[in-house]
Each structure stands twice: as structure tokens, then as C-alpha cells.
Design a protein around this motif. Structure first.
Motif, mmCIF file in Angstrom:
data_model
loop_
_atom_site.group_PDB
_atom_site.id
_atom_site.type_symbol
_atom_site.label_atom_id
_atom_site.label_comp_id
_atom_site.label_asym_id
_atom_site.label_seq_id
_atom_site.Cartn_x
_atom_site.Cartn_y
_atom_site.Cartn_z
ATOM 1 N N PHE A 148 0.839 -1.200 0.000
ATOM 2 C CA PHE A 148 0.000 0.000 0.000
ATOM 3 C C PHE A 148 0.874 1.249 0.000
ATOM 4 N N ILE A 149 0.595 2.151 -0.949
ATOM 5 C CA ILE A 149 1.298 3.429 -1.040
ATOM 6 C C ILE A 149 0.257 4.533 -1.108
ATOM 7 N N CYS A 150 0.228 5.392 -0.119
ATOM 8 C CA CYS A 150 -0.731 6.488 -0.080
ATOM 9 C C CYS A 150 -0.064 7.750 -0.634
ATOM 10 N N SER A 151 -0.658 8.326 -1.699
ATOM 11 C CA SER A 151 -0.032 9.473 -2.360
ATOM 12 C C SER A 151 -1.098 10.352 -3.020
ATOM 13 N N PRO A 152 -1.290 11.577 -2.509
ATOM 14 C CA PRO A 152 -0.649 12.228 -1.370
ATOM 15 C C PRO A 152 -0.896 11.431 -0.085
ATOM 16 N N ASN A 153 0.132 11.398 0.738
ATOM 17 C CA ASN A 153 0.092 10.533 1.904
ATOM 18 C C ASN A 153 -0.673 11.178 3.060
ATOM 19 N N GLU A 161 7.215 10.145 -4.641
ATOM 20 C CA GLU A 161 7.906 10.304 -5.927
ATOM 21 C C GLU A 161 7.497 9.205 -6.906
ATOM 22 N N ALA A 162 7.159 9.626 -8.124
ATOM 23 C CA ALA A 162 6.679 8.689 -9.141
ATOM 24 C C ALA A 162 7.704 7.599 -9.443
ATOM 25 N N GLU A 163 8.982 7.972 -9.437
ATOM 26 C CA GLU A 163 10.031 6.992 -9.752
ATOM 27 C C GLU A 163 10.039 5.844 -8.742
ATOM 28 N N SER A 164 9.774 6.161 -7.484
ATOM 29 C CA SER A 164 9.747 5.127 -6.443
ATOM 30 C C SER A 164 8.598 4.158 -6.672
ATOM 31 N N GLU A 170 7.422 -2.333 -11.021
ATOM 32 C CA GLU A 170 8.187 -3.156 -11.955
ATOM 33 C C GLU A 170 8.867 -4.339 -11.271
ATOM 34 N N SER A 171 9.161 -4.211 -9.980
ATOM 35 C CA SER A 171 9.941 -5.241 -9.292
ATOM 36 C C SER A 171 9.106 -6.200 -8.455
ATOM 37 N N PHE A 172 7.904 -5.787 -8.064
ATOM 38 C CA PHE A 172 7.067 -6.583 -7.164
ATOM 39 C C PHE A 172 5.989 -7.295 -7.967
ATOM 40 N N HIS A 173 5.779 -8.578 -7.679
ATOM 41 C CA HIS A 173 4.839 -9.375 -8.452
ATOM 42 C C HIS A 173 3.507 -9.593 -7.742
ATOM 43 N N GLY A 174 3.223 -8.722 -6.790
ATOM 44 C CA GLY A 174 1.905 -8.706 -6.167
ATOM 45 C C GLY A 174 1.182 -7.428 -6.547
ATOM 46 N N LEU A 175 0.128 -7.092 -5.788
ATOM 47 C CA LEU A 175 -0.635 -5.879 -6.053
ATOM 48 C C LEU A 175 0.040 -4.669 -5.425
ATOM 49 N N VAL A 176 0.128 -3.585 -6.178
ATOM 50 C CA VAL A 176 0.599 -2.300 -5.655
ATOM 51 C C VAL A 176 -0.617 -1.376 -5.655
ATOM 52 N N VAL A 177 -1.055 -1.006 -4.468
ATOM 53 C CA VAL A 177 -2.249 -0.178 -4.322
ATOM 54 C C VAL A 177 -1.816 1.255 -4.047
ATOM 55 N N VAL A 178 -2.099 2.150 -4.982
ATOM 56 C CA VAL A 178 -1.791 3.571 -4.814
ATOM 57 C C VAL A 178 -3.080 4.278 -4.398
ATOM 58 N N SER A 186 -3.897 18.084 -5.815
ATOM 59 C CA SER A 186 -2.535 18.097 -6.333
ATOM 60 C C SER A 186 -2.538 18.463 -7.812
ATOM 61 N N ASP A 187 -1.420 18.979 -8.298
ATOM 62 C CA ASP A 187 -1.265 19.295 -9.717
ATOM 63 C C ASP A 187 -0.781 18.095 -10.528
ATOM 64 N N GLU A 188 -0.389 17.025 -9.852
ATOM 65 C CA GLU A 188 0.156 15.863 -10.547
ATOM 66 C C GLU A 188 -0.958 14.993 -11.131
ATOM 67 N N PRO A 189 -0.700 14.323 -12.261
ATOM 68 C CA PRO A 189 -1.722 13.444 -12.846
ATOM 69 C C PRO A 189 -1.947 12.203 -11.987
ATOM 70 N N SER A 190 -3.137 11.655 -12.113
ATOM 71 C CA SER A 190 -3.471 10.433 -11.388
ATOM 72 C C SER A 190 -2.759 9.233 -11.992
ATOM 73 N N TRP A 191 -2.530 8.216 -11.170
ATOM 74 C CA TRP A 191 -1.959 6.960 -11.662
ATOM 75 C C TRP A 191 -2.960 6.178 -12.499
ATOM 76 N N THR A 192 -4.217 6.622 -12.561
ATOM 77 C CA THR A 192 -5.174 5.972 -13.464
ATOM 78 C C THR A 192 -4.742 6.117 -14.924
ATOM 79 N N THR A 193 -3.911 7.110 -15.223
ATOM 80 C CA THR A 193 -3.430 7.301 -16.592
ATOM 81 C C THR A 193 -2.414 6.246 -16.992
ATOM 82 N N ARG A 194 -1.990 5.408 -16.033
ATOM 83 C CA ARG A 194 -0.923 4.446 -16.328
ATOM 84 C C ARG A 194 -1.354 2.997 -16.075
ATOM 85 N N LEU A 195 -2.652 2.778 -16.009
ATOM 86 C CA LEU A 195 -3.150 1.425 -15.756
ATOM 87 C C LEU A 195 -2.717 0.437 -16.837
#
Length: 347
Positions: A148-153, A161-164, A170-178, A186-195
Motif C-alpha cells: 500500500f502506497i498512499c499518495s498524497p500521503n 515520488e513517481a520513480e519510487s 516493476e519489481s514486485f509481483h503482487g498488487l501495488v495499491v496507490v 494536487s497538480d500531478e496526474p493520477s496513476w489511473t493514466t498508467r493502468l
């Protein structure tokens, strides 16, 4: 390579979803004698004697237009807490599997883990509340099914950070929940754009914050169609009531008003960020991309009780790792914020 079927609990893979006669029926009907409803009507008002649409088709279709996703990529829950709980039930075997979270963060990840008898792995955020990616990946084991990653936390207010997040996806083979409960501020785009890029990505959002519908309890999960199909299979059949679906559809037609409200909240947030550091008891004000601010003060317990005495309720977060001496303060109206600043100055 991520394969959803590799991590879904075997009993969930085998089970059949609850199905009503209306799920099975195709075509038009005028007499409904299938669901043991009260055909005379409802004491609560017209239409409430019928069960709501279990698939929330109209609502999902409108949300899909606004969010730029397909309706099949949307799960609607009774708050995002329902989605969190169902994700545990979907992939974590009680007493065997584990989740990983990043304190200080939203407390319901831990509550749901405890409820589902799932081991908790914790990797604390860095001093600037970012993810120590290498440490996270070192902690991952074969039984780790969700990160689980809360962002904004929450409660720190900052974006991760998006890179993190990319590295973990890319490295974990389970579910990553943002968890993006506060992304509208926030001014940043949602991670829904990268599904499309990440089949193991689940994005949580809510109508409780920017949309101002906390009382309706409507949360969202966005993911691959394959994953959403499983969530729909294991949810209660009528988890979103008729009133919530109807009122949410009305609210979605006022998208321009949402932008005005968010803009006003962000303006008030910036005024608080400028004003709070000038107060004698304030030691540090952390940057925020949410509708709240984390503030470190000289006497958090004393100030918290003092504000309660003034009829002002904030959240004391001093017990959380990395948040010692901190209060979390929601951004209020102009008048509420002025009253808050005046009270802190008096302490």
C-alpha cells in the motif's frame, strides 16, 4: 512477470458470484416478482422499494467519461475502505500471507490486515516522507501479496515520488495499491493514466474529499478489467444504495463547481502554509498536496487539548512514527482558518 491468477486465493478463483434473477434476465419486463421486494411501494419514497443496480452501470459510465478510463476498469465500494478490505480477501490467505505498508500512513490498511488475519510488514518512510525503495524490496517475501502506497500521503500530505512507485510496480509481483484519496488537491496526474502499463496496479480514489460527499460513502478502485471482475465477484451484491448512486450522478454533472471548490481549498491551504510558521509554538510546517497540513509544534498534546477547549477539533498524530509532536490540521473555510490561527497564537 505478473499474473493475477497466481496470487488470487484458490477459493476465490473457484467460487461463483451471487446472481439474482435480474442478472440472468435479458429484455423488458413490467412485473417484477423475483426479489421478494414490497410491490406496494416504500415508506421512504418512490423507487426505494426496488433493489439498486448491483453493477452501477449509469454511475460507472459517467465516472469513466470524467476519469478517462473504461467502465470495466472501475469498482465502486461503500467508501474506499470496502475496496481495501476486498483486496485483502481477494489475494491474502488468512494466517499465511502478508501485506506491506509505509508508516506513517492511513490506518485502515492495518485495521483491514488485522481483521483478515494478514501479517503486517512495515517499512517506515524516510525523514522527508518518501519511500526507501531498496528497503521495501528487501522486505518483500513470497507471502507478500499487497503493498500500500498512499499518495498524497495521509497524514503527511506529500506526494510520493513517481520513480519510487514505478520501481516497486516493476519489481514486485503482487498488487501495488496507490491510494489517491487526496489527488484532486494536487497538480500531478493520477496513476489511473498508467493502468495499461502496470497490470498489478490498483488506484484508489474517493468522493469523500474534494467532491464533498463523505456522508454518502462512495469509494472507487481502478484497475485492469480482469482484476475488477474479481472484485465484483466477491463484493456484496447491492453494496451501493439507490440514494448514493442517484446523488452521485447529480454531483457529477456539477464538475465545474468541483474545480471552484478545489481552487478555494488550495488557496486557503497556501494561506495557512504561509501563516502557521509565524506562530511561536510552531516548529515546522510540512509541504502539502492535500486538503490538510501536518504541523510540528512544541507541545502537541497541550495545544490539542487547548484547541478542543476552544471548540476546534484537529487530529493529534504524535503517536505515529516520524510524526512526533505533530498535529494534522484540515483546511477549513476562511473564517474557520482565521479562528484556528487566532487560537494557536493565544496558546
Amino acid at each position: 512477470m505478473f499474473n493475477l491468477n497466481d496470487i488470487i486465493r484458490p477459493n476465490v478463483l473457484k467460487m461463483r458470484a451471487y446472481s439474482s434473477a435480474r442478472d440472468e434476465f435479458k429484455g423488458a419486463a413490467s412485473v417484477f416478482l423475483d426479489a421478494n421486494e414490497n410491490n406496494l411501494g416504500s415508506l421512504a419514497g418512490e423507487g426505494f422499494n426496488r433493489y439498486p443496480d448491483p453493477h452501477q452501470k449509469k454511475l460507472k459510465s459517467r465516472i469513466a467519461e470524467i476519469k478517462g478510463v473504461r467502465p470495466e476498469q472501475i469498482f465502486l465500494g461503500n467508501g474506499s475502505d470496502e475496496a481495501i478490505d476486498l483486496l485483502f480477501r481477494m489475494v491474502c490467505r488468512p494466517g499465511q500471507d502478508s501485506m506491506l505498508h509505509l508508516p506513517p500512513t492511513y490506518g485502515m490498511y492495518e485495521v483491514s490486515a488485522n481483521l483478515n488475519e494478514v501479517e503486517m510488514q512495515a517499512v517506515q518512510l524516510t525523514a522527508d516522507f518518501q519511500v526507501p525503495v531498496e528497503e521495501v524490496l528487501l522486505q518483500v517475501k513470497s507471502e507478500t501479496k499487497i503493498i500500500f502506497i498512499c499518495s498524497p500521503n495521509n497524514p503527511t500530505g506529500n506526494l510520493i515520488e513517481a520513480e519510487s512507485i514505478e520501481d516497486i510496480l516493476e519489481s514486485f509481483h503482487g498488487l501495488v495499491v496507490v491510494d489517491e484519496a487526496y489527488i484532486d488537491f494536487s497538480d500531478e496526474p493520477s496513476w489511473t493514466t498508467r493502468l495499461k502499463e502496470f497490470p498489478n496496479l490498483v488506484v484508489l480514489q474517493t468522493f469523500s474529499k474534494a467532491w464533498g460527499m463523505a456522508g454518502l460513502r462512495l469509494g472507487l478502485a481502478f484497475a485492469s478489467e480482469e482484476l475488477i471482475t474479481v472484485l465484483d465477484k466477491i463484493k456484496p451484491p447491492y453494496n451501493i444504495n439507490e440514494s448514493t448512486q442517484a446523488l452521485a450522478l447529480e454531483a457529477l454533472e456539477r464538475e465545474e463547481a468541483l474545480k471552484d471548490m478545489v481552487e478555494e481549498i488550495v488557496q486557503e491551504r497556501e494561506l495557512l502554509l504561509q501563516s502557521l510558521p509565524d506562530l511561536p509554538t510552531v516548529e515546522q510546517v510540512y509541504p502539502s498536496d492535500a486538503n490538510f497540513i501536518l504541523v510540528k509544534v512544541k507541545d502537541a498534546d497541550g495545544l490539542y487539548k487547548f484547541l478542543l477547549g476552544k471548540g476546534i477539533v484537529v487530529r493529534n498524530r504524535s503517536s505515529l512514527p516520524g510524526c512526533e509532536g505533530c498535529l494534522r490540521i484540515s483546511v477549513g473555510t476562511l473564517e474557520e482558518n482565521q479562528e484556528l490561527l487566532k487560537a494557536i497564537a493565544e496558546f
